[in-house]
Design an enzyme around this catalytic site. Structure first.
Site, mmCIF file in Angstrom:
data_model
loop_
_atom_site.group_PDB
_atom_site.id
_atom_site.type_symbol
_atom_site.label_atom_id
_atom_site.label_comp_id
_atom_site.label_asym_id
_atom_site.label_seq_id
_atom_site.Cartn_x
_atom_site.Cartn_y
_atom_site.Cartn_z
ATOM 1 N N GLY A 104 -15.693 -22.709 -20.529
ATOM 2 C CA GLY A 104 -16.956 -22.503 -20.696
ATOM 3 C C GLY A 104 -17.651 -21.924 -22.099
ATOM 4 C CB THR A 105 -17.172 -18.669 -23.610
ATOM 5 O OG1 THR A 105 -17.642 -18.040 -22.454
ATOM 6 C CG2 THR A 105 -17.410 -18.192 -24.775
ATOM 7 C CG HIS A 140 -12.836 -20.071 -13.858
ATOM 8 N ND1 HIS A 140 -13.574 -19.009 -13.552
ATOM 9 C CD2 HIS A 140 -13.375 -20.432 -15.031
ATOM 10 C CE1 HIS A 140 -14.519 -18.519 -14.304
ATOM 11 N NE2 HIS A 140 -14.561 -19.471 -15.357
ATOM 12 C CG ASN A 158 -25.129 -17.900 -15.288
ATOM 13 O OD1 ASN A 158 -26.176 -18.191 -15.452
ATOM 14 N ND2 ASN A 158 -24.519 -16.733 -15.453
ATOM 15 C CB THR A 169 0.314 -25.767 -28.719
ATOM 16 O OG1 THR A 169 1.095 -25.739 -30.033
ATOM 17 C CG2 THR A 169 1.333 -26.494 -27.838
ATOM 18 C CB CYS A 197 -21.682 -5.143 -19.669
ATOM 19 S SG CYS A 197 -21.190 -3.562 -19.140
#
Lengths: 349, 377
Positions: free
Chosen positions: B69-70, B200, B148, B236, B324
């Protein structure tokens, strides 16, 4: 017993947690997140990476105990950092570590013990708590070179009843030996000496960033009131300081007094630093009973205890003392037992 | 353990793990090679790509495999802002994931025009402000499909249509990371040009996601190198993860109807008990337009840090919405932008349900929350 162990990632609190666990107690490890960056800069991603917390986390994993990070950044900013800046601004010499112990570590955490379903709070301080005649009392740590009872001198008997310092009865050497024997990563970690939020030991740089407005130029005078030069802000000076005075005179000169009202730094020779008595406030007596009379007083973490007489809020030394400054903590002892503590509000020459 | 943190991550479905293993062990080849073992890896990779494309109504070449996602969010925003088009402006919303907000912050520091639009007290984007922020410099709008922290579902298709009505050249990106388990993702129906998905969150492997990139959209890559993924993402290929991602998408798609119904029931049971029995407890999540698996609830007088610790001690895993890196609970920027005070945000909890959740464990967790909230007040 259920024990909440404040873990810093250092060897003492790591061993404290291990000892509690090995004594059969249910142990929860916590690290207090106190500050965002070494120089107070905001973290860029609303996140914090505290490498010490990481060490604590790893030790907790090695010990197989649950571990949490508790957010105390607001309390720390208000109670410790802002106060540190304020004290320097008003010409005092604060001890932020004592303030942190008092307001954050012990006060706040002890008040929340029940919330965490724990019976006692455990830290890695080198000091000892015992019950004496039905009252909990604090004693010096077994290792005289590492004794930290001075920084704990503001604790009350009630607080002490819910505190345990398992490494206080050990020498530092023994603590490291235990840690090494358990294969702990923190066994050989060096001592932390700096004020945690200042970093690199440069509190002036920290103050310059945090409170640039307090760097206000003013006069440097001798004890007779003659102006010898100028300074760029009283916060840059502490009583007893010799270097960086910005005045050129023949004999050694020391800061003997800081006058916040007039923004003046007063310098003199060594004799001018001799203090015969101090006024104190915020006195805390461990057992709650106010005391007057002869005491043993200590005003530095590892300073020698000296004999004095406490009368009201004035502490008169049997022999004059060198460079004692307002803002410092004074701890009162009877033998190895801590009777109480106070803050120095004024030094009398 | 009762695991109610599926919005953070989910346990892998066993079939996903099985599907990946051949490509970790026997078919280990570099998919860019010229020999048999590489060809077989390449075939598996492209087959996974085709399967994924079909499941979101896209073309295979529109799928760029990423680490999740990031990376996909970053590639979408920086990739578009830094492509050769004269437009480089980005517009997004205050309740987006940090991956979007921090990428936008970086673009702003690089002098690309950036606007972060506010939300109302439910978390719905201010559509007037959003459309008003668009101009001839705007390159891309990024709007999360399912939030989220709260589970709020934006009407992306309608908002996208409004954006395109203002200026059809403005691209629409969505972070759909939280959405796939509960809704079908059809890129045309949603009206998106770029879409972030990660495996995930629905039983797939961690570190495996993709960015959907509509044909014709030019992207400057973040990672330059061997030119894999049509030059959009060098490096890769992780063939095993790509295969696992495709398997997880297939399984989650097949399981979707059951998921929406049963996970919805589990959440309903949890919420009913907590809201009935904990005085003052209120939902931060919106009543409507919410995914079936998120529950963000505020329990006045109970600090999330403390209750989460106690829940963990009792074997229930939940979260404060945002944590965090150190693990300390931080004040949620999502809840703050919805108008909650820092103190209210510290009394807020995210319980997120997933493919393994049952009504029974939801009830047990609720009873524990009720008990502990009573003790902590």
């Amino acid at each position: 017993m259920r024990a909440l162990v404040a873990m810093s990632g250092g060897v003492d609190s790591s061993v404290a947690a291990a000892l509690m666990r090995d004594q059969g107690h249910d142990v929860i490890g916590v690290t207090l997140k106190l500050w965002s960056g070494p120089n107070g800069e905001a973290p860029t991603a609303g996140c914090c990476t505290v490498s010490d917390a990481e060490d604590a986390r790893r030790v907790a994993a090695e010990l197989d105990i649950p571990y949490y990070v508790l957010d105390y950044t607001d309390d720390f900013k208000d109670g410790v950092v802002d106060r540190f800046v304020r004290d320097y601004t008003s010409g005092q010499t604060p001890n932020p570590c004592i303030e942190c112990n008092r307001t954050v570590k012990f006060d706040r955490l002890l008040n929340r013990l029940g919330e965490f379903d724990c019976d006692v709070l455990v830290t890695g301080h080198h000091a000892q708590v015992c019950e004496v005649d039905g009252s909990w009392a604090l004693f010096r740590g077994a290792d005289p070179k590492k004794d930290q009872s001075y920084v704990l001198s503001m604790l009350t008997s009630d607080q002490l009843s819910r505190l345990r310092f398992p490494v206080g009865e050990l020498t530092k050497k023994k603590v490291r030996h235990i840690a090494a024997g358990m294969g702990m990563r923190s066994a050989h970690k060096p001592e932390s000496m700096d004020i945690c939020f200042v970093g690199q030991g440069d509190y002036r740089g920290f103050l310059r960033k945090q409170a640039p407005e307090v760097f206000k130029p003013g006069p440097v005078e001798d004890t007779q009131g003659n102006e010898l030069g100028t300074h760029d802000g009283i916060v840059g000076f502490t009583v007893g300081q010799r270097r960086g005075l910005g005045v050129a005179v023949g004999e050694p000169r020391f800061v003997v007094r800081i006058e916040a009202d007039t923004n003046t730094v007063v310098v003199g020779d060594r004799d001018d630093l001799e203090v015969t008595s101090v006024d104190v406030d915020h006195i805390t007596w461990a057992d709650g009973n106010a005391y007057e009379g002869p005491v043993t007083a200590q005003f530095r973490a590892h300073g020698d205890p000296v004999d004095a007489v406490l009368s009201g809020s004035t502490l008169t030394f049997d022999e004059s003392q060198h460079a004692v400054a307002p803002g410092q903590t004074v701890a009162f002892y009877s033998g190895d037992r801590v009777m109480g503590g106070a803050l120095i509000s004024r030094a009398n020459l | 353990m009762i695991y109610l943190d599926h919005a953070a991550t989910t346990p892998m479905r066993p079939e996903v793990w099985e599907s990946m293993q051949p490509y970790a062990l026997d078919v280990f080849g570099n998919s860019s090679g010229v020999h048999d073992v590489s060809r077989r890896a390449k075939n598996a990779l492209e087959e996974a790509r085709e399967q994924i494309a079909a499941m979101i109504n896209a073309k295979p070449m529109e799928i760029v495999f990423t680490s999740g996602g990031t990376e996909s969010d970053n590639l979408a925003l920086k990739g578009v802002a830094w492509n050769r088009s004269p437009r480089s402006g980005v517009v997004t919303v205050a309740t987006e994931h940090e991956a979007v907000l921090e990428a936008v912050d970086l673009l702003e520091r690089f002098d690309d025009p950036a606007t972060v639009v506010g939300v109302d007290s439910h978390g719905f984007v201010d559509r007037e402000e959003l459309l008003g922020a668009l101009n001839e410099e705007s390159a891309v709008v990024s709007l999360m499909l399912v939030n989220n922290e709260t589970g709020l579902v934006h009407d992306l298709a309608a908002i996208s249509a409004e954006i395109k009505a203002v200026d059809p050249e403005i691209l629409v990106h969505t972070d759909a990371v939280q959405a796939y388990s509960s809704q079908q993702l059809d890129v045309d129906a949603l009206g998106v040009d770029l879409m972030t998905v990660t495996g995930h969150k629905f039983g797939g492997p961690k570190g495996a996601g993709f960015l959907y990139v509509r044909e014709g959209v030019a992207l400057e890559p973040l990672a330059h190198g061997g030119g894999q993924e049509l030059g959009r993402r060098s490096g890769t290929h992780d063939v095993a993860s790509a295969v696992g991602l495709a398997t997880a998408m297939r399984l989650a798609g097949e399981d979707r109807e059951r998921f929406v119904a049963e996970v919805g029931l589990a959440r309903a049971e949890f919420e009913k008990r907590v809201l009935d029995s904990v005085e003052g407890a209120v939902l931060n999540s919106p009543e409507h337009a919410r995914s079936p698996n998120h529950c963000n609830v505020r329990i006045p007088g109970v600090r999330n840090e403390t209750l989460l610790l106690r829940l963990d001690q009792a074997g229930v895993a939940a979260s404060a919405g945002s944590a965090c890196q150190s693990g300390a609970a931080t004040v949620s920027h999502v809840l703050e932008s919805m108008g909650l005070s820092a103190e209210q945000a510290r009394e807020s909890f995210r319980f997120s349900f997933g493919w393994t959740s049952t009504v029974e464990e939801a009830g047990d967790a609720a009873d524990l929350v009720i008990d502990l909230a009573g003790q902590l007040r």
